[in-house]
Design an enzyme around this catalytic site. Structure first.
Site: not given
Ligand code: PGA
Length: 256
Positions: A11, A13, A100, A102, A172, A178, A218
């Site tokens: 992803n 983003k 997601h 976000e 997640e 992140g 992460s």
């Molecule tokens: P990250 O993001 O690996 O940077 O923690 C994962 C995601 O949001 O899909």
């Protein structure tokens, strides 16, 4: 035993220009040797602007697919700034990420809207990576299972069994996205097994055993192996580490 697919998705983003993205994609394809192996599938989810330009790079590859990061609930119309499932399907996109954290957090997408997006994506032949996961506060209050159960049931469990087979679930935990704080392999396993149990109650053993459940939050080359060894962790949804070709491919190579 189980026949479910092992998948690693990246992803990206809101990162990279199209030219930077093309370079990253080509580096990933090269390091992978043009195939998703040892994963059954690799899915690259760049920004919308990249999708059409990326398609030709995948013509000679094996089991490497494109995913979008969002989709609108309608086919077309006066929805300034939005992209429809028909448009994505038209340019050869295979998957779409829906739910997601976000999008839930910054764009206030709720369970009802997410269900409409899932239905719309499936109606037009897109497969869905559906994200669920508790916030840090919910985790600390021991509400993780309760929250994830609500998210899964409300967005997915009105689907017919044949529709549900086009769903990948990504667990997640929001506190791990992140932040550098990865869930322990044991905790991920416990939550994945809980989610698979929910699917089994609703759709039966066969579909539950065939459902791919990805971990996200992460993931790095250093922790991917231990996570992927868990019996109910069928791969990963990778954010930050998917922006580095070497790291992403090292993660894919740890699929067992
Ligand atoms: P990250 O993001 O690996 O940077 O923690 C994962 C995601 O949001 O899909």
């Amino acid at each position: 035993m189980t026949m479910r697919k092992k998948i690693v998705a990246g992803n990206w983003k809101m990162n990279t220009t199209v030219s930077e993205g093309k370079q990253l994609l080509q580096d990933i394809i090269k390091l992978l040797g043009g195939t998703s192996e040892p994963a059954d599938e690799v899915i690259i989810c760049p920004p919308f602007t990249h999708l059409y330009a990326f398609k030709p790079f995948l013509s000679d590859t094996k089991n490497i697919y494109l995913g979008a990061q969002n989709v609108h609930t309608e086919d077309s119309g006066a929805y300034t700034g939005e992209i429809s499932a028909i448009m994505l399907k038209d340019i050869g996109v295979d998957y779409v990420i829906i739910g997601h954290s976000e999008r839930r957090q910054y764009f206030k997408e709720d369970d009802i809207l997410l269900r409409q997006k899932v239905e719309q994506a499936l109606k037009h032949g897109l497969k869905v990576i559906f994200c669920v996961g508790e916030t840090e506060d919910e985790y600390e209050r021991n509400h993780s299972e309760h929250v994830v159960k609500r998210q899964v049931i409300s967005a997915l469990f009105t689907l017919e069994p044949d529709q549900f087979q086009n769903i990948i679930i990504a667990y997640e935990p929001v506190w791990a996205i992140g932040t550098g704080k990865t869930a322990t392999p044991d905790y991920a396993q416990k939550m994945h097994s809980f989610i698979r149990g929910l699917v089994k109650q609703r759709y039966g053993e066969k579909i539950a055993e065939g459902t791919t459940i990805l971990y996200g939050g992460s993931i790095k080359p250093s922790n991917a192996g231990a996570l992927f060894q868990q019996p109910d962790v069928d791969g990963g949804l990778v954010g930050g580490a998917s922006l580095d070709a070497q790291s992403f491919v090292e993660i894919v190579k740890q699929i067992s």
